[in-house]
Scaffold this motif. Structure first.
Motif, PDB file in Angstrom:
ATOM      1  N   ARG A  30       0.831  -1.208   0.000  1.00 15.17           N
ATOM      2  CA  ARG A  30       0.000   0.000   0.000  1.00 15.17           C
ATOM      3  C   ARG A  30       0.869   1.264   0.000  1.00 15.17           C
ATOM      4  NH1 ARG A  30      -5.064   0.545   1.565  1.00 15.17           N
ATOM      5  NH2 ARG A  30      -4.536   2.106   3.105  1.00 15.17           N
ATOM      6  N   SER A  72     -12.245  -0.004  -1.912  1.00 12.54           N
ATOM      7  CA  SER A  72     -11.254  -0.010  -0.840  1.00 12.54           C
ATOM      8  C   SER A  72     -11.925   0.176   0.521  1.00 12.54           C
ATOM      9  CB  SER A  72     -10.218   1.090  -1.081  1.00 12.54           C
ATOM     10  OG  SER A  72      -9.300   1.145  -0.018  1.00 12.54           O
ATOM     11  N   LYS A  73     -12.843   1.121   0.596  1.00 14.29           N
ATOM     12  CA  LYS A  73     -13.557   1.377   1.854  1.00 14.29           C
ATOM     13  C   LYS A  73     -14.387   0.144   2.251  1.00 14.29           C
ATOM     14  CE  LYS A  73     -15.654   3.836   5.127  1.00 14.29           C
ATOM     15  NZ  LYS A  73     -14.986   4.070   6.409  1.00 14.29           N
ATOM     16  N   LEU A  83     -12.076  -2.421   3.672  1.00 10.48           N
ATOM     17  CA  LEU A  83     -11.683  -2.043   5.030  1.00 10.48           C
ATOM     18  C   LEU A  83     -12.791  -2.388   6.028  1.00 10.48           C
ATOM     19  CD1 LEU A  83      -9.776  -0.617   7.034  1.00 10.48           C
ATOM     20  CD2 LEU A  83     -10.809   1.557   6.368  1.00 10.48           C
ATOM     21  N   HIS A 134      -8.592  -3.138  -0.943  1.00 10.27           N
ATOM     22  CA  HIS A 134      -8.060  -2.345   0.170  1.00 10.27           C
ATOM     23  C   HIS A 134      -6.593  -2.660   0.444  1.00 10.27           C
ATOM     24  CE1 HIS A 134      -7.935   0.013   3.793  1.00 10.27           C
ATOM     25  NE2 HIS A 134      -7.352  -1.006   4.401  1.00 10.27           N
ATOM     26  N   GLU A 156      -8.792   6.023  -1.005  1.00 13.57           N
ATOM     27  CA  GLU A 156      -7.822   4.945  -1.174  1.00 13.57           C
ATOM     28  C   GLU A 156      -8.162   3.958  -2.279  1.00 13.57           C
ATOM     29  OE1 GLU A 156      -6.722   3.513   2.782  1.00 13.57           O
ATOM     30  OE2 GLU A 156      -5.605   5.382   2.953  1.00 13.57           O
TER      31      GLU A 156
END
Lengths: 370, 370
Positions: free
Chosen positions: B72, B171-172, B175, B199, B309
């Motif tokens: 990342r 991505s969220k 997560l 993510h 992200e």
């Protein structure tokens, strides 16, 4: 400067607010995008170095005000560029900040950074701020250099003289005075201030890089760029005459690094990278006169060798060039020893009063060591 | 890999030992000096970006293994280079480590870094390690770009179409699944894994940069480098014929940035830098199909706009070029709206079911915010 009385924190001002304040320290044309854009001149190599400084490890409120922390952070990175023979182009600053850090502290840091950088026309070209429980400053500096003028660690040759560009031990002495104000009562105010200044506001030796090549010019257009004349060196050849075709003096190869982790560390690292050894003459190591008055010679030598953070350059070059360079630099610059074809590094005493002492990396500065 | 069973710490191995281990992840010819040396091709501009990632803020053991943290960190910085239209040259890594950090963790981080970087032939060219009570990773990435191919935030024009290069919100969602494993029971295993992958292992869109110009070539040697033909664009001019002298199509100016802080943030930042407004069409924002099945449309849109992200690119360019680009990219790329000459940014609903909604920076991701 009202902000210095207001306990405004970075949490209160927010990331965008903080970035806006910090952008005032950066040239407007370089920031505001996903990345900064710079130009490297054709034919020059890009040189990149990075350093992380952490509150409580590399600086502390006790010894380092915000602007001093900024100055030192900039100086440490510019010193790495000088150690490569490079001219700085810019730096980026990555800040990790606890939410209760005051805006005044952050602006003080940036004032110190720019105060140091402005001396070398070097901009802050970008950065990042983020929340952390520990304050730290990660700086990446970049510069450029003509490839044949690059100073490397790995090119020291047996027979080279070892030059230091200034005195060693002053920074460590300054730190001791800051940590223990009761020490050094024999020092006069000016000497005390100078030692503390050496710790808080070290000077990266970019001036040496400039002077190193100030006397060098290519004197024949048909000759490749590696074949240049080193003016300060009394040439063994007939001096060039107008219109004549002479063999140019080969360009002097200069090995070197900075003494940020101590003079001993620098010599050991240079020798290891070059596969050579060295002999250092104890009496030739330049120690600040104030230090010589204040502490015992063994203590002064200890600080000079292992204290670190003097940010001088340690250079290996042929004796005649070394002599010319030392003469040019003055101010404590000296030839402190010779590169040998052995593997060991010895600290010797010409007067044979003290026993020879071997230097190793283990004595040097170890961040994670016990 | 015995080290992964041994709780060897960085304190135990020491700074020099750690540096030696980490150098095995770097090309031997680039490290080992005070600074790394890189070459920027003549005529190309140097692009520099920096990011700091902090344990507990940007990653945590709960959601991010060491190698994922590395991936990342690399991806975030490469994404910034992609957002400038640049090709990566290398990165530096500044590590702050508590003494009890295991060597396995640090090597895992470097494995993740290099796994991501290797996809783009990008080396780790240097770094620094230092002791801290908080683990953080400061990365500076370097790239280069031909000046006329640079993607800037400040050049969006009214009338430009706004392109996103892939789906947003994944991505969220990933997560959330990592933080709350009890969620998303309606998801099948593949969809769940894909969201988590989005993510943990985001893809910087350097491929878009390549494809953006893959169809562009200079087709007349006597013509300046800014005057090029954009092939995917159905040219209003007579197609170039061998030997003929035609007016070339002006090079398309592309504004843009990445969506690391969310799609809404990217559009707001672009509009602010360019002094323009935008209208986004709610239904055109590409959301992963798995997300559409799992959560309500309003939740999915919220994550797409503000989750952050996803590391996609948000690009502003003339409509015909935008259509050609979207067709080339596929995989969720879409035109999501239009740049306007107003100052506001509106999220509108073509079907007029939902009221228009104004986007501002304050809704975006704020690191120091409450």
């Amino acid at each position: 400067m009202n902000d210095y009385q207001t306990p405004l924190t970075v949490q209160a001002i927010g990331e965008q607010g903080l970035l806006k304040r910090l952008q005032s320290f950066c040239p407007a044309d370089l920031v505001g995008d996903d990345a900064a854009v710079l130009t490297v001149q054709p034919g020059r190599s890009l040189v990149v170095t990075t350093d992380v400084l952490v509150d409580g490890v590399h600086f502390s409120d006790q010894t380092t005000a915000a602007d001093d922390a900024g100055w030192r952070s900039a100086a440490a990175n510019l010193s790495d560029l000088a150690a490569m023979g490079a001219t700085p182009l810019g730096i980026t600053v990555g800040l990790s900040l606890p939410g209760d850090t005051t805006l005044a502290w952050v602006e003080g840091l940036y004032q110190g950074l720019t105060a140091c950088l402005n001396q070398y026309n070097t901009p802050i070209v970008g950065g990042d701020v983020c929340r952390s429980s520990v304050l730290s400053v990660a700086i990446t500096a970049f510069g450029d250099v003509e490839p044949h003028r690059m100073i490397r660690r790995s090119t020291a040759q047996p027979g080279d003289a070892i030059v230091v560009t200034g005195v060693h031990g002053a920074s460590k002495a300054g730190l001791e005075l800051l940590l223990h104000p009761e020490l050094g009562r024999s020092l006069n105010a000016d000497d005390r201030a100078a030692l503390i200044q050496a710790h808080q506001r070290p000077t990266p030796r970019l001036d040496v890089v400039e002077r190193l090549w100030a006397g060098v010019r290519s004197w024949e257009s048909g000759v490749g760029s590696r074949e240049l004349e080193f003016i300060p060196h009394p040439s063994p050849l007939t001096p060039p005459q107008s219109g004549s075709k002479l063999h140019p003096l080969p360009f002097p190869s200069i090995a070197g690094m900075d003494s940020s982790d101590g003079l001993a560390d620098a010599v050991v690292q240079l020798c290891r990278a070059s596969g050579v050894g060295a002999r250092l003459e104890r009496s030739q190591i330049p120690i600040p006169s104030a230090l010589a008055q204040w502490v015992q010679p063994e203590q002064a030598l200890e600080w000079a060798l292992y204290g670190g953070e003097d940010f001088e350059l340690v250079l290996c070059l042929p004796l005649m060039q070394a002599q010319a360079l030392v003469q040019q630099l003055g101010e404590g610059a000296a030839i402190v020893g010779t590169i040998t074809d052995e593997r060991e590094i010895w600290l010797v005493d010409r007067t044979q009063t003290m026993p020879d002492q071997q230097l190793t990396l283990e004595r040097g500065f170890q961040h994670f060591g016990a």
